[in-house]
Design a protein around this motif. Sequence first.
Motif, mmCIF file in Angstrom:
data_model
loop_
_atom_site.group_PDB
_atom_site.id
_atom_site.type_symbol
_atom_site.label_atom_id
_atom_site.label_comp_id
_atom_site.label_asym_id
_atom_site.label_seq_id
_atom_site.Cartn_x
_atom_site.Cartn_y
_atom_site.Cartn_z
ATOM 1 N N SER A 4 -66.620 71.802 5.245
ATOM 2 C CA SER A 4 -67.548 71.771 6.386
ATOM 3 C C SER A 4 -67.051 70.949 7.564
ATOM 4 N N VAL A 5 -65.791 70.532 7.539
ATOM 5 C CA VAL A 5 -65.208 69.762 8.635
ATOM 6 C C VAL A 5 -64.099 70.576 9.289
ATOM 7 N N ALA A 6 -64.226 70.812 10.589
ATOM 8 C CA ALA A 6 -63.157 71.443 11.358
ATOM 9 C C ALA A 6 -62.186 70.365 11.825
ATOM 10 N N THR A 7 -60.896 70.648 11.701
ATOM 11 C CA THR A 7 -59.872 69.734 12.204
ATOM 12 C C THR A 7 -59.039 70.467 13.248
ATOM 13 N N VAL A 8 -58.940 69.869 14.426
ATOM 14 C CA VAL A 8 -58.111 70.397 15.510
ATOM 15 C C VAL A 8 -56.950 69.432 15.703
ATOM 16 N N VAL A 9 -55.732 69.963 15.632
ATOM 17 C CA VAL A 9 -54.523 69.144 15.714
ATOM 18 C C VAL A 9 -53.774 69.480 16.996
ATOM 19 N N ILE A 10 -53.547 68.467 17.823
ATOM 20 C CA ILE A 10 -52.728 68.625 19.023
ATOM 21 C C ILE A 10 -51.263 68.629 18.569
ATOM 22 N N HIS A 11 -50.586 69.773 18.742
ATOM 23 C CA HIS A 11 -49.252 69.948 18.157
ATOM 24 C C HIS A 11 -48.228 70.218 19.258
ATOM 25 N N HIS A 12 -47.548 69.170 19.650
ATOM 26 C CA HIS A 12 -46.439 69.279 20.603
ATOM 27 C C HIS A 12 -45.527 68.075 20.363
ATOM 28 N N PRO A 13 -45.001 67.945 19.144
ATOM 29 C CA PRO A 13 -44.284 66.722 18.776
ATOM 30 C C PRO A 13 -43.053 66.437 19.617
ATOM 31 N N ALA A 14 -42.455 67.454 20.200
ATOM 32 C CA ALA A 14 -41.264 67.232 21.027
ATOM 33 C C ALA A 14 -41.565 66.358 22.237
ATOM 34 N N LYS A 15 -42.842 66.342 22.664
ATOM 35 C CA LYS A 15 -43.248 65.522 23.811
ATOM 36 C C LYS A 15 -44.448 64.647 23.448
ATOM 37 N N ARG A 16 -44.403 64.094 22.247
ATOM 38 C CA ARG A 16 -45.446 63.174 21.765
ATOM 39 C C ARG A 16 -46.846 63.782 21.943
ATOM 40 N N ASN A 17 -46.937 65.056 21.641
ATOM 41 C CA ASN A 17 -48.203 65.795 21.666
ATOM 42 C C ASN A 17 -48.853 65.810 23.053
ATOM 43 N N VAL A 44 -69.306 74.867 9.870
ATOM 44 C CA VAL A 44 -68.755 73.658 10.459
ATOM 45 C C VAL A 44 -69.891 72.687 10.759
ATOM 46 N N ARG A 45 -69.812 71.498 10.189
ATOM 47 C CA ARG A 45 -70.845 70.486 10.401
ATOM 48 C C ARG A 45 -70.314 69.253 11.134
ATOM 49 N N ALA A 46 -69.004 69.140 11.289
ATOM 50 C CA ALA A 46 -68.386 68.041 12.027
ATOM 51 C C ALA A 46 -66.988 68.476 12.438
ATOM 52 N N LEU A 47 -66.427 67.770 13.419
ATOM 53 C CA LEU A 47 -65.105 68.122 13.926
ATOM 54 C C LEU A 47 -64.260 66.865 14.085
ATOM 55 N N VAL A 48 -63.010 66.951 13.657
ATOM 56 C CA VAL A 48 -62.033 65.879 13.826
ATOM 57 C C VAL A 48 -60.941 66.367 14.765
ATOM 58 N N LEU A 92 -67.037 59.592 18.288
ATOM 59 C CA LEU A 92 -66.515 58.418 17.600
ATOM 60 C C LEU A 92 -64.999 58.426 17.650
ATOM 61 N N ARG A 93 -64.401 57.236 17.534
ATOM 62 C CA ARG A 93 -62.948 57.103 17.550
ATOM 63 C C ARG A 93 -62.542 56.113 16.450
ATOM 64 N N PHE A 94 -61.750 56.577 15.497
ATOM 65 C CA PHE A 94 -61.145 55.723 14.476
ATOM 66 C C PHE A 94 -59.647 55.667 14.771
ATOM 67 N N ALA A 95 -59.057 54.489 14.673
ATOM 68 C CA ALA A 95 -57.647 54.335 15.032
ATOM 69 C C ALA A 95 -56.884 53.595 13.946
ATOM 70 N N GLU A 96 -55.608 53.926 13.832
ATOM 71 C CA GLU A 96 -54.715 53.210 12.944
ATOM 72 C C GLU A 96 -54.143 52.005 13.678
ATOM 73 N N ARG A 140 -59.920 57.252 5.322
ATOM 74 C CA ARG A 140 -61.196 56.796 5.878
ATOM 75 C C ARG A 140 -61.898 57.904 6.649
ATOM 76 N N VAL A 141 -61.143 58.695 7.405
ATOM 77 C CA VAL A 141 -61.751 59.808 8.146
ATOM 78 C C VAL A 141 -62.356 60.819 7.178
ATOM 79 N N ALA A 142 -61.651 61.143 6.103
ATOM 80 C CA ALA A 142 -62.181 62.077 5.107
ATOM 81 C C ALA A 142 -63.445 61.525 4.468
ATOM 82 N N GLU A 143 -63.427 60.254 4.147
ATOM 83 C CA GLU A 143 -64.598 59.602 3.539
ATOM 84 C C GLU A 143 -65.791 59.632 4.490
ATOM 85 N N PHE A 144 -65.551 59.290 5.752
ATOM 86 C CA PHE A 144 -66.657 59.212 6.706
ATOM 87 C C PHE A 144 -67.194 60.594 7.069
ATOM 88 N N THR A 145 -66.327 61.591 7.197
ATOM 89 C CA THR A 145 -66.817 62.927 7.508
ATOM 90 C C THR A 145 -67.615 63.510 6.344
#
Length: 253
Positions: free
Chosen positions: A12-25, A48-52, A115-119, A185-190
Amino acid sequence: MEPQLLHGVADSVATVVIHHPAKRNAMTAGMWRALPPLLDVLAADPGVRALVLTGEGGTFCAGADISSLQGSPDEAQRLAQRAEEALAAFPKPTLAAVRGHCVGGGAQLAAACDLRFAEEGALFGVTPAKLGLVYPAAATRRLVTLVGPATAKYLLFSGELIDTPRALRTGLVDEVLPEGELGKRVAEFTRVLVSRSQLTQAAAKEFADGRTDRDAHWADQARGSGDPAEGVTAFLQRRGPRFTWTVPGPGSA
């Protein structure tokens, strides 16, 4: 692989990944254009009940890929602004999972999430002053709401980067995780988010974002939803609630 937005749905969680590693996404023009329709599809999906939102590898998003933004700076900024507003308007909870650099357009997207979670070690910067651009009014108000006027001015006036301790202290991020712990942590919180009432979340999101004319609408939704009765019954029976109200599809009131 070409620069693109990858996406998937699991539990139930959608994940959108910014994918452009050659230029730091960094976000290309095509990626900015692709985000609003992708969000429309995910918003309309009842599963879909939440999005990351996150970035590929060790970087969230280093801003806009200037080399891909043909035409005027105004057009590039309009593309970014449309994407930001589409993300802010997503009707279900959104969470930015940030590693590494979150700069320029990347910070704009992260701020548009709920919300924003950061490493630990992530760096944040709002950088229009380095390019001579006027930051959009809506984006500025959103930043001020998050961090207050003094920190917003610091970020906007200087374009300097700030580290995770300062981002946490000023409210730019909600949690900071040790290296290697962000995904867990993101998986746990979602999992928590998707177990809660969508009715409560949708109403709270509107109210927190400044809507002041929808009290009667949400009261009607609550009366017809069955969620309040289910919540009380589940509490008394000491079990998990089974909420059934879902966010209406596009075109619904």
